[in-house]
Design a protein around this motif. Structure first.
Motif, mmCIF file in Angstrom:
data_model
loop_
_atom_site.group_PDB
_atom_site.id
_atom_site.type_symbol
_atom_site.label_atom_id
_atom_site.label_comp_id
_atom_site.label_asym_id
_atom_site.label_seq_id
_atom_site.Cartn_x
_atom_site.Cartn_y
_atom_site.Cartn_z
ATOM 1 N N ILE A 98 0.839 -1.189 0.000
ATOM 2 C CA ILE A 98 0.000 0.000 0.000
ATOM 3 C C ILE A 98 0.873 1.238 0.000
ATOM 4 C CG2 ILE A 98 -1.467 1.372 1.522
ATOM 5 C CD1 ILE A 98 -3.028 -1.211 2.054
ATOM 6 N N THR A 99 1.917 1.173 0.785
ATOM 7 C CA THR A 99 2.812 2.322 0.880
ATOM 8 C C THR A 99 3.435 2.636 -0.464
ATOM 9 O OG1 THR A 99 3.327 1.581 3.093
ATOM 10 C CG2 THR A 99 4.721 3.271 2.192
ATOM 11 N N PHE A 100 3.721 1.620 -1.240
ATOM 12 C CA PHE A 100 4.484 1.871 -2.445
ATOM 13 C C PHE A 100 3.689 1.716 -3.751
ATOM 14 C CE2 PHE A 100 7.782 0.780 0.549
ATOM 15 C CZ PHE A 100 8.736 1.729 0.272
ATOM 16 N N ALA A 101 2.840 0.729 -3.788
ATOM 17 C CA ALA A 101 2.431 0.305 -5.124
ATOM 18 C C ALA A 101 1.013 0.655 -5.526
ATOM 19 C CB ALA A 101 2.610 -1.207 -5.235
ATOM 20 N N VAL A 102 0.179 1.000 -4.552
ATOM 21 C CA VAL A 102 -1.235 1.157 -4.880
ATOM 22 C C VAL A 102 -1.526 2.487 -5.546
ATOM 23 C CG1 VAL A 102 -3.539 1.272 -3.936
ATOM 24 C CG2 VAL A 102 -1.864 -0.257 -2.947
ATOM 25 N N TYR A 103 -2.149 2.462 -6.680
ATOM 26 C CA TYR A 103 -2.633 3.734 -7.182
ATOM 27 C C TYR A 103 -4.029 3.665 -7.755
ATOM 28 C CZ TYR A 103 -0.100 1.987 -11.277
ATOM 29 O OH TYR A 103 0.409 1.227 -12.268
ATOM 30 N N GLY A 104 -4.590 2.488 -7.856
ATOM 31 C CA GLY A 104 -6.011 2.379 -8.209
ATOM 32 C C GLY A 104 -6.594 1.387 -7.231
ATOM 33 N N VAL A 138 5.522 6.222 -13.046
ATOM 34 C CA VAL A 138 4.663 5.653 -11.997
ATOM 35 C C VAL A 138 3.633 4.667 -12.505
ATOM 36 C CG1 VAL A 138 4.842 7.504 -10.308
ATOM 37 C CG2 VAL A 138 3.157 7.673 -12.109
ATOM 38 N N PHE A 139 3.312 4.722 -13.784
ATOM 39 C CA PHE A 139 2.262 3.830 -14.257
ATOM 40 C C PHE A 139 2.789 2.465 -14.666
ATOM 41 C CE2 PHE A 139 0.562 8.130 -14.874
ATOM 42 C CZ PHE A 139 -0.469 8.024 -13.946
ATOM 43 N N TYR A 174 7.145 -0.165 -11.171
ATOM 44 C CA TYR A 174 7.635 1.111 -10.641
ATOM 45 C C TYR A 174 8.091 0.994 -9.190
ATOM 46 C CZ TYR A 174 7.899 5.989 -9.262
ATOM 47 O OH TYR A 174 8.338 7.190 -8.793
ATOM 48 N N SER A 212 11.714 2.351 -7.826
ATOM 49 C CA SER A 212 11.967 3.337 -6.778
ATOM 50 C C SER A 212 12.682 2.683 -5.593
ATOM 51 C CB SER A 212 10.667 4.029 -6.346
ATOM 52 O OG SER A 212 9.851 3.143 -5.643
ATOM 53 N N LEU A 239 16.293 8.465 -9.456
ATOM 54 C CA LEU A 239 15.315 7.734 -10.263
ATOM 55 C C LEU A 239 14.798 8.711 -11.313
ATOM 56 C CD1 LEU A 239 13.518 5.196 -10.634
ATOM 57 C CD2 LEU A 239 11.898 6.242 -9.068
ATOM 58 N N VAL A 240 15.226 8.545 -12.549
ATOM 59 C CA VAL A 240 14.867 9.538 -13.565
ATOM 60 C C VAL A 240 13.846 8.978 -14.553
ATOM 61 C CG1 VAL A 240 17.133 10.639 -13.421
ATOM 62 C CG2 VAL A 240 16.725 8.900 -15.160
ATOM 63 N N GLU A 241 13.085 9.890 -15.130
ATOM 64 C CA GLU A 241 12.226 9.558 -16.262
ATOM 65 C C GLU A 241 12.862 10.177 -17.497
ATOM 66 O OE1 GLU A 241 8.174 10.692 -15.511
ATOM 67 O OE2 GLU A 241 8.224 9.861 -13.487
ATOM 68 N N ASP A 256 13.560 13.825 -17.655
ATOM 69 C CA ASP A 256 14.586 14.405 -16.783
ATOM 70 C C ASP A 256 15.947 14.448 -17.452
ATOM 71 O OD1 ASP A 256 12.846 14.705 -14.600
ATOM 72 O OD2 ASP A 256 13.071 12.579 -14.117
#
Lengths: 473, 313
Positions: free
Chosen positions: A51-57, A225-226, A230, A234, A244-246, A249
């Motif tokens: 939950i801390t790291f991976a949840v976004y939906g 992030v998507f 991800y 991170s 950690l670049v995209e 960047d």
């Protein structure tokens, strides 16, 4: 099929194998409810991290949790030594092969591998022809999938030479086991894995371009992030202590790569990229990619930046090329391969295809570029209809497929609904190659098929993971 | 650090601060609108709220009338409004996730918890009581996030950029209230001291959580010019323009010190800080309160642009 080799009990009727002595004893002592309680505790911790790291939906919340089994998979020091040698040999051969394919092409001229298998392969990158990469290393990080069928026989199932994932689970699984089972740890001497990020950073720094004058700047390039991995990106950047670049960047000026920082542009020397070849530079590959860095390939060609892994390593990931690995090892190293290859029928060859079509109900048929356990047929468990449907697919595009016998993957005691029961496992050790050679942190990621009798360990298909212990002799 | 990381941290703080500000405006408006007409006059408080929030243009594209229902929905829950409380928290969570490793565990837990909790409120409150609870919750969430940043972050550029976001947003918010309500604060206003204005002044102070502070600082009943003095010039009040600029200068100086060079943003911020320090309320009224505030808002935006250009691109 006879009962598979069990990591703890060997073949039916054998004694408990020595490496598992303490664990077998402990499993007898520990009340079942304690095991179950710890299992739930582990899940809670993982859920929290998840939950801390991976949840976004919302729907993602549970999907992203890969089940964790609290019973470790154990290897004796001697077993690991054997594997380690075999893996080192294999990865050395992979690097020499890729260098040759994009360079002198001796293996093609010697007629060991058919030319069209390389040149007409979608994973082959003509842009890399004649292109040198820093220190001639292409596969800096490999995740070689290993399966075992008896006490002495290990097979390589796949050489993941592009951007293998899963190492964060190797590290987190160990952390959680140490938290939950300190008493079990004190009864063993287990080789540590926590130094993996340090080893990885050292390997990455060692392959900096020759033009790097000072301490090399390493970055980890993520699609963002998507991306489903991800969390791992991170996690690793954090452990490595690198940015950690995209793609956005980074920028390229005069064939040098820079990142945009609050103190102005900063030169980048090594990019640990978790973005596929196709998306890495819209000027060279897919023009619609917004994940990449325009001009990156020009900086790469100028020798001003190292990409790890190199562009074009997918050629060694191809399942048809895989079938030539024993010959590849012999050709470059003049040695007998220490790790076996699973016997493979290449459906692109007429005789092989005929055999496969006649034995579909006994074989596993896979797409040559497939991964994640998708698009494959497992003959012995497939329905008649499924087999016939697959037969049509296979006949239409035979060169897209290879076939292998169904191997009895070894089993390992696993905590399941009905208690502790054997389940099939594989192993993915992570092999690092730097300027000073190969390093492998003892162990790797053990994946386990939680469904009874299932041979598919992929997390996308109901697989879980275990901590992997290599005992110190 | 990566410019994108700094940018995310800066905006993360701004979004959380803005959400809190919107909650305060809605809270103050709800109080005003609950008063009998004889106390507040016929002015439309809900329209005033939309103006103070700075999103009148977007609002009137969607609605004909500024009433409680429309304004509450637009400022708090609307996804069509990129500055609604919901949108602010969602943007904050998105930014936080993108720079997960630059945050402390406590900050992450706070913003992620807020985001998860937000779902419980669905598409709006079912009653005024629930809406009041919602507004309190928004303010508490902001306090928790701010507190966790203050108490757990390493004092390095990441912290300074996140603080800069808080104070830039805060300065902008206070200036906006003044911009919309300045006519109430003019000393020569003929209605000064009437019951209508008294509650308006209280509402202004409430929306920057300064009602109690006013009494402590002036030990006097509410006087419009003192309200203006408090919100513009008093260093003691954490939401005054002066106090915000003290903090902006301090954080920009920390960054300049660490990076070993001063830039346009530092010079500009210091200039504004000096001007505020040298101003007196009489002078501001003489030159025109409205002009002063309009100019401040423009300058504050310019500083935002300079910060972006110097560090965040």
């Amino acid at each position: 099929m006879a009962a598979a080799f069990d990591e703890m009990k060997g073949h039916e009727g054998d004694e408990v194998r020595p490496a598992y002595g303490e664990l077998a004893q402990w499993l007898k002592e520990v009340p079942p409810d304690v095991l179950d309680y710890r299992r739930r505790e582990a899940e809670l911790i993982f859920r929290r991290i998840g939950i801390t790291f991976a949840v976004y939906g919302e729907a993602d919340a549970t999907e992203r949790l890969i089940p964790f089994d609290v019973i470790p998979r154990i290897m004796a020091a001697s077993e690991w030594k054997t594997l380690e040698k075999g893996l080192t040999q294999r990865v050395n051969a992979l690097n020499l092969f890729i260098k040759d394919v994009y360079g002198a092409r001796e293996i093609l001229r010697a007629g060991i591998i058919p030319e069209d298998l390389v040149f007409r392969n979608p994973a082959f990158r003509p842009e890399m022809n004649g292109q040198r990469v820093p220190h001639d290393i292409y596969v800096h990080i490999a995740g070689i999938d290993i399966i075992r069928v008896d006490a002495d026989t290990f097979y390589v199932l796949e050489d993941n030479a592009r951007t293998p994932s899963g190492v964060s689970y190797m590290l987190e699984n160990r952390e959680i086991m140490m938290r939950l089972f300190p008493e079990l740890f004190s009864r063993h001497r287990i080789a540590p894995v926590e130094n993996y990020p340090d080893e990885l950073l050292a390997s990455l720094k060692s392959v900096a371009p020759l033009t790097t004058s000072k301490e090399p700047t390493v970055v980890l390039l993520t699609p963002g992030v998507f991306n489903s991995a991800y969390y791992e990106h991170s996690f690793l950047a954090d452990k490595l202590g690198v940015e950690l670049v995209e793609g956005r960047d980074l920028f390229v000026k005069d064939e040098v790569v820079y990142m945009r920082t609050t103190q102005g542009p900063q030169r980048v020397d090594v990019i640990y990229r978790r973005v596929d070849d196709d998306f890495i530079d819209p000027l060279t590959f897919r023009a619609d990619s917004i994940l990449g860095v325009p001009g990156l390939m020009s900086a790469y060609a100028a020798g001003n930046v190292t990409l790890a892994n190199a562009v074009g390593t997918g050629i060694a990931d191809d399942k048809a090329v895989y079938s030539f690995m024993p010959a590849i090892v012999k050709f470059y190293l003049g040695e007998e391969p220490l790790l076996k290859n699973v016997p493979t029928w290449r459906c692109r060859e007429e005789e092989h295809l005929k055999y496969v079509l006649d034995h579909l109900s006994e074989l596993v048929v896979k797409e040559v570029h497939g991964s994640g356990g998708y698009g494959m047929l497992i003959g012995p468990t497939a329905s008649k209809i499924a087999i016939e449907q697959f037969r049509a697919k296979l006949k239409a595009e035979p060169k897209n497929f290879i076939a292998q016998p169904t191997l009895a993957l070894s089993t390992s005691p696993t905590c399941v609904e009905e208690g502790v029961a054997p389940r099939h496992v594989d192993l993915r050790p992570f092999v690092l190659t730097g300027r000073n050679g190969v390093r492998i942190v003892p162990g790797g990621l053990t994946r386990v098929a939680l469904k009874k009798g299932s041979l598919v360990v992929n997390s996308s298909q109901g697989g879980g993971t275990k901590d992997t212990w290599v005992l110190d002799s | 650090m990566l410019s994108r990381t700094a940018d995310n941290l800066y905006w993360l703080s701004r979004y959380v601060e803005r959400a809190e500000y919107l909650a305060r405006i809605l809270d103050a408006t709800q109080r005003l609108s609950a008063l009998p007409l004889a106390y507040v006059g016929a002015s439309n408080e809900w329209e005033s709220a939309v103006l103070t929030a700075g999103c009148a243009t977007g609002f009137f594209k969607l609605y004909d009338e500024a009433n409680e229902e429309n304004v509450t929905d637009y400022l708090a829950f609307s996804t069509a409004n990129s500055s609604s409380i919901r949108s602010c928290f969602e943007a904050a969570r998105h930014n936080a996730r993108a720079v997960r490793t630059a945050l402390t565990m406590e900050m992450w837990d706070s913003i992620n918890g807020t985001w998860l909790e937000l779902k419980r409120y669905g598409n709006g409150p079912t009653s005024r009581e629930e809406f009041s609870r919602f507004l309190r919750w928004v303010q508490e969430s902001s306090l928790r996030f701010d507190g966790s940043a203050y108490r757990t972050m390493l004092r390095s550029d990441a912290y300074w950029f996140s603080r800069l976001g808080v104070y830039m947003e805060r300065a902008d918010n206070t200036a906006r209230i003044l911009d919309v309500k300045y006519h109430l604060l003019l000393p020569d206003n003929e209605r000064v001291g009437g019951p209508l204005d008294y509650f308006q002044w209280a509402a202004i102070l409430r929306s920057v959580s300064a009602l109690t502070a006013y009494h402590w600082v002036y030990r006097d009943s509410l006087k419009p010019w003192l309200v203006a003095d408090l919100l513009i010039l008093k260093d003691e009040l954490p939401r005054s323009l002066s106090s915000c600029y003290e903090a902006i200068v301090r954080n920009l100086d920390q960054i300049a010190g660490a990076y070993g060079r001063q830039g346009a943003a530092q010079r500009q911020a210091r200039g504004m800080r000096t001007r505020l320090q040298n101003s007196k309320m009489d002078g501001i009224f003489q030159r025109g309160l409205h002009e002063f505030i309009s100019e401040f808002i423009t300058e504050n935006n310019r500083l935002g642009g300079a910060i972006t250009e110097q560090f965040l691109l």
